[in-house]
Design a protein around this motif. Structure first.
Motif, PDB file in Angstrom:
ATOM      1  N   VAL A 104       1.226  -1.324  -0.135  1.00  0.00           N
ATOM      2  CA  VAL A 104      -0.186   0.133  -0.587  1.00  0.00           C
ATOM      3  C   VAL A 104       1.049   1.825  -0.068  1.00  0.00           C
ATOM      4  O   VAL A 104       1.979   1.523   1.180  1.00  0.00           O
ATOM      5  CB  VAL A 104      -0.623  -0.238   1.061  1.00  0.00           C
ATOM      6  N   LEU A 105       0.349   2.210  -0.734  1.00  0.00           N
ATOM      7  CA  LEU A 105       0.856   3.685  -1.230  1.00  0.00           C
ATOM      8  C   LEU A 105      -0.421   4.222  -0.518  1.00  0.00           C
ATOM      9  O   LEU A 105      -1.137   4.426  -0.905  1.00  0.00           O
ATOM     10  CB  LEU A 105       1.416   3.644  -2.342  1.00  0.00           C
ATOM     11  N   TYR A 106       0.471   5.302   0.171  1.00  0.00           N
ATOM     12  CA  TYR A 106      -0.739   6.901   0.638  1.00  0.00           C
ATOM     13  C   TYR A 106      -0.006   7.887   0.437  1.00  0.00           C
ATOM     14  O   TYR A 106       0.986   8.103   0.301  1.00  0.00           O
ATOM     15  CB  TYR A 106      -0.982   6.606   2.896  1.00  0.00           C
TER      16      TYR A 106
ATOM     17  N   ALA B 298       4.737   4.803   2.636  1.00  0.00           N
ATOM     18  CA  ALA B 298       4.379   2.935   1.864  1.00  0.00           C
ATOM     19  C   ALA B 298       4.101   2.663   3.856  1.00  0.00           C
ATOM     20  O   ALA B 298       4.917   2.644   4.201  1.00  0.00           O
ATOM     21  CB  ALA B 298       6.406   3.206   1.749  1.00  0.00           C
ATOM     22  N   HIS B 299       3.308   1.105   3.140  1.00  0.00           N
ATOM     23  CA  HIS B 299       3.148   0.048   4.438  1.00  0.00           C
ATOM     24  C   HIS B 299       3.758  -1.115   3.243  1.00  0.00           C
ATOM     25  O   HIS B 299       2.779  -1.702   2.182  1.00  0.00           O
ATOM     26  CB  HIS B 299       1.718   0.425   4.711  1.00  0.00           C
TER      27      HIS B 299
ATOM     28  N   GLY C 281      -6.253   1.322  14.905  1.00  0.00           N
ATOM     29  CA  GLY C 281      -5.101   2.524  15.310  1.00  0.00           C
ATOM     30  C   GLY C 281      -4.049   1.997  15.323  1.00  0.00           C
ATOM     31  O   GLY C 281      -3.275   2.277  16.075  1.00  0.00           O
ATOM     32  N   THR C 282      -4.168   0.756  15.022  1.00  0.00           N
ATOM     33  CA  THR C 282      -2.461   0.363  15.072  1.00  0.00           C
ATOM     34  C   THR C 282      -1.746   0.375  13.866  1.00  0.00           C
ATOM     35  O   THR C 282      -0.652   0.417  13.913  1.00  0.00           O
ATOM     36  CB  THR C 282      -2.853  -1.225  15.316  1.00  0.00           C
ATOM     37  N   ALA C 283      -2.234   1.189  12.726  1.00  0.00           N
ATOM     38  CA  ALA C 283      -1.476   1.299  11.665  1.00  0.00           C
ATOM     39  C   ALA C 283      -0.746   2.936  12.088  1.00  0.00           C
ATOM     40  O   ALA C 283      -0.807   4.056  12.991  1.00  0.00           O
ATOM     41  CB  ALA C 283      -2.195   2.256  10.376  1.00  0.00           C
ATOM     42  N   GLU C 284       0.892   2.666  11.333  1.00  0.00           N
ATOM     43  CA  GLU C 284       1.946   3.196  11.537  1.00  0.00           C
ATOM     44  C   GLU C 284       1.741   4.815  10.641  1.00  0.00           C
ATOM     45  O   GLU C 284       2.629   4.276   8.996  1.00  0.00           O
ATOM     46  CB  GLU C 284       3.514   2.621  11.729  1.00  0.00           C
TER      47      GLU C 284
END
Length: 205
Positions: free
Chosen positions: A145-147, A157-158, A172-175
């Motif tokens: 994933v790219l935001y 980037a994720h 709420g656990t996404a960095e």
């Protein structure tokens, strides 16, 4: 032995004993007359790409709509172009190419020859999009994933797929440096999905 449906006392059936009708009749009905489903082969042919299994399961489960008033899931056949996977794939490709042509910096992940981005969701009210990073030779289930922030050139980037990233955002656990409105203003006590049919009026799953 399958469970059976029991008729209320005094109920008369017409030619068929309700008491003998198995619950599994619904399975037979589904086989006889399948419910509406996304024609994924046609979608992937139009897109020119296969799609990740987790995304297809997301769309098959929820259809098009919005999670926690924040993350809109793009889907084929959405009632508006804003939420339609194919329409947004074409539109975002044009928008990004125009920005890069006038000097906005491309994300480093696209330096790899043949790499591209394909949108799968957007953030309500911010103009930000969530993309897959499509890399040559990588199976769709390996796409990460790219935001891209909505009103600026920054990308985040994720190293995870779309469903796992969506779950991390909602819990709420996404960095991530983003989704502040969701966490600080909306701060939902319970999570909710609203279909585009409810929000916009009319949507095919």
């Amino acid at each position: 032995m399958p469970a059976t449906l029991r008729a209320p006392p005094g109920t008369r059936s017409h030619g068929l004993s309700v008491a003998s009708l198995p619950v599994t009749a619904i399975d037979a009905l589904v086989r006889l007359c399948p419910p509406p489903a996304v024609a994924w082969e046609e979608v992937e042919r139009s897109l020119g790409l296969p799609l990740p299994a987790d995304y297809k399961r997301l769309v098959g489960t929820y259809g098009c709509g919005v999670f926690d008033e924040t993350v809109w899931l793009l889907a084929p056949g959405a009632p508006r172009a804003d939420e339609d996977l194919l329409a947004q794939t074409a539109e975002r490709a044009g928008v990004l190419e125009s920005l890069w042509e006038i000097g906005e910096e491309r994300p480093g992940e696209l330096e790899e020859p043949g790499a591209r981005v394909v949108p799968w969701a957007y953030e309500e009210g911010s103009g930000a999009f969530l993309y897959w990073l499509v890399r040559p030779g990588r199976h769709p289930d390996e796409w990460t994933v790219l935001y891209n922030e909505g009103r600026g050139p920054l990308w985040e980037a994720h190293a995870t797929g779309c469903a796992a990233f969506l779950h991390a955002v909602l819990t709420g656990t996404a960095e991530t440096a983003y989704f502040g409105f969701l966490y600080e203003v909306l701060a939902p006590a319970a999570h909710r999905f609203e279909s585009a049919a409810d929000v916009l009026g009319g949507c095919s799953p």
